[in-house]
Design an enzyme around this catalytic site. Sequence first.
Site, PDB file in Angstrom:
ATOM      1  N   GLY A  72      -4.379  37.928  56.050  1.00  0.00           N
ATOM      2  CA  GLY A  72      -4.575  38.447  54.696  1.00  0.00           C
ATOM      3  C   GLY A  72      -4.616  39.966  54.633  1.00  0.00           C
ATOM      4  O   GLY A  72      -4.040  40.571  53.720  1.00  0.00           O
ATOM      5  N   ASN A 152     -14.207  37.005  46.799  1.00  0.00           N
ATOM      6  CA  ASN A 152     -14.706  36.379  48.023  1.00  0.00           C
ATOM      7  C   ASN A 152     -16.227  36.256  48.075  1.00  0.00           C
ATOM      8  O   ASN A 152     -16.757  35.368  48.717  1.00  0.00           O
ATOM      9  CB  ASN A 152     -14.209  37.146  49.248  1.00  0.00           C
ATOM     10  CG  ASN A 152     -14.438  38.635  49.139  1.00  0.00           C
ATOM     11  OD1 ASN A 152     -14.160  39.247  48.119  1.00  0.00           O
ATOM     12  ND2 ASN A 152     -14.963  39.228  50.190  1.00  0.00           N
ATOM     13  N   GLN A 180      -8.721  33.919  48.816  1.00  0.00           N
ATOM     14  CA  GLN A 180      -9.759  32.919  48.564  1.00  0.00           C
ATOM     15  C   GLN A 180      -9.277  31.789  47.654  1.00  0.00           C
ATOM     16  O   GLN A 180      -9.972  30.796  47.499  1.00  0.00           O
ATOM     17  CB  GLN A 180     -10.991  33.583  47.922  1.00  0.00           C
ATOM     18  CG  GLN A 180     -11.714  34.552  48.828  1.00  0.00           C
ATOM     19  CD  GLN A 180     -12.445  33.869  49.989  1.00  0.00           C
ATOM     20  OE1 GLN A 180     -12.738  32.679  49.963  1.00  0.00           O
ATOM     21  NE2 GLN A 180     -12.728  34.633  51.026  1.00  0.00           N
ATOM     22  N   HIS A 202      -6.441  30.677  57.586  1.00  0.00           N
ATOM     23  CA  HIS A 202      -7.753  30.201  58.076  1.00  0.00           C
ATOM     24  C   HIS A 202      -8.760  29.962  56.956  1.00  0.00           C
ATOM     25  O   HIS A 202      -9.850  29.454  57.200  1.00  0.00           O
ATOM     26  CB  HIS A 202      -8.326  31.163  59.123  1.00  0.00           C
ATOM     27  CG  HIS A 202      -8.865  32.444  58.578  1.00  0.00           C
ATOM     28  ND1 HIS A 202     -10.224  32.657  58.456  1.00  0.00           N
ATOM     29  CD2 HIS A 202      -8.268  33.560  58.122  1.00  0.00           C
ATOM     30  CE1 HIS A 202     -10.421  33.872  57.955  1.00  0.00           C
ATOM     31  NE2 HIS A 202      -9.248  34.429  57.742  1.00  0.00           N
ATOM     32  N   THR A 238       8.154  39.047  66.870  1.00  0.00           N
ATOM     33  CA  THR A 238       8.431  37.628  67.124  1.00  0.00           C
ATOM     34  C   THR A 238       7.440  36.773  66.345  1.00  0.00           C
ATOM     35  O   THR A 238       6.246  37.050  66.331  1.00  0.00           O
ATOM     36  CB  THR A 238       8.320  37.341  68.636  1.00  0.00           C
ATOM     37  OG1 THR A 238       9.311  38.125  69.299  1.00  0.00           O
ATOM     38  CG2 THR A 238       8.546  35.865  68.943  1.00  0.00           C
ATOM     39  N   CYS A 326     -27.612  44.688  55.985  1.00  0.00           N
ATOM     40  CA  CYS A 326     -27.821  44.540  57.415  1.00  0.00           C
ATOM     41  C   CYS A 326     -26.721  43.767  58.111  1.00  0.00           C
ATOM     42  O   CYS A 326     -26.431  44.016  59.260  1.00  0.00           O
ATOM     43  CB  CYS A 326     -29.171  43.893  57.656  1.00  0.00           C
ATOM     44  SG  CYS A 326     -30.492  45.010  57.186  1.00  0.00           S
TER      45      CYS A 326
END
Lengths: 392, 140
Positions: A72, A152, A180, A202, A238, A326
């Site tokens: 993406g 997202n 998404q 994915h 490739t 964090c």
Amino acid sequence: MDKLIYMDNSATTPVKKEVLETMLPYFSEKFGNPSSVYSLGSQSKVAVEESREKIAKAIGAKPKEIFFTAGGSEADNWAIKGIAYANKEKGNHIITSKIEHHGILHTCEYLEKQGFKVTYLDVDEYGVVDLEQLKDSINDETILISIMYANNEIGTIQPVEEIGQIAKEKGIYFHTDAVQAVGHIKIDVNKLNIDMLSMAAHKFYGPKGIGALYIRQGVKIDPLISGGGQERNRRAGTENVPGIVGMGKAIELAYKDIEEKNQKLIYLRERLIKGILDNIDHVRLNGHPTNRLPGNVNVCFEFIEGESLLLSLDMEGIAASSGSACTSGTLDPSHVLLAIGLPHEIAHGSLRLSLGDFNTEEEVDYVVEKLVDIVARLRAMSPLYEKVKEGK
Amino acid sequence: MYSEKVMEHFRNPRNVGEIEDADGIGEVGNPKCGDIMKMYLKIEDGVIVDVKFKTFGCGSAIASSSMATEMVKGKTIEEAMKVTNKAVAEALDGLPPIKMHCSVLAEQAIKAALLDYAKKNNIEIEGLEDFDPTEDPHEH
């Protein structure tokens, strides 16, 4: 529960068994380079083209309008930089939004350093872009509008059709980061007037490291990766044959029975949201209440911080994520939550639970139960909650 | 990402809570940055006989607070003044670089509570002359 409860499907999804099985031969016995002339090579070439057809069909495009990328982020980089460089004689202005993925935002910031002008549109409290501001921002120099299909973090779906219409009327290219959305929402690039669209396998139970950019026939765009003549001279290197084969299978499976799958996901999503809102106080739902990704839940718990929430969930075997300072390795809270108008201290306490095909009602109920305990425990430790209880 | 020690203190933080008749209370940090520590001290004859804390923050902020309270409990004011952020971080078997400010906050919270005690009792504590509890330990 003994097993891991995975509720971070917006981060990534597991490769489905059927997908993996179709990929495996292309690592070993069918390893040929698609550019080779002998039959081992042409076997790979055929597999790549079959996958391209499946992907094109899924979004209503022509196979020759699908170009494989390494994911993406590459697709986003290519769309933005490729259009900017190929059309700079025409203009130097790009319009995007404040809540884009960093694949778009950082690419636009890079182009600003190269002399391009970028407008970052505001969003409303639900994270929907302002269409009036979009119309007002368009000028003679505008060459590209790039607005994500669905966010997202907070899951809000953008008015893509209206944006596509505005772009078409003005003769400006329209790119959408649909990473998404693809595999989760039905998309027709022609109906929506989309000129370019980014996707990543994915996110819909395909492998990592493979994605695609749809480029409408006739769009003037420079290549991002130069080299050999693969992908009709537009994207050198490739081909990732096993990845491409897996992506084709994954998208086919994703759109099979999509209505039923989404019905189940929305049921689980609403159960999770209701469970949280009914059982925990000082909590708010982020994103649009209804027009959001089927599996997305994003909430802010006041007076606690996101990372300690995630660590606590992990201790209970629950995998989730946060737009919190964090976890991202910076001290600033999520740019998306700030853009929808949340104050810093509340944005720090965000939690994203993203549901997928493998989640169950039992898991949803377990997560709610655990969240009640975890939030209570962290609040008992929080000096901010103490002040609220005292009415200060 | 975190040491076992950090996780252990996060799971089972020591000395959580408030002391109603505390002799010194210190609050440092800022909700905007995502961490606030509040430290309560009970001091008798120059010795910290009890300590409690409340923290809004990430895992390492909670673990740092917990460790810091353990390090000053039962100590004299002079000894408590020697508890540095480095000592807190080392006692936790280290913190990730981006989390070092959590140990700084813990040191500041102790000092802020001691400063509050000193002001209330009209005494001076060596080493607190130039201490500013509002100083921001974040490297923005």
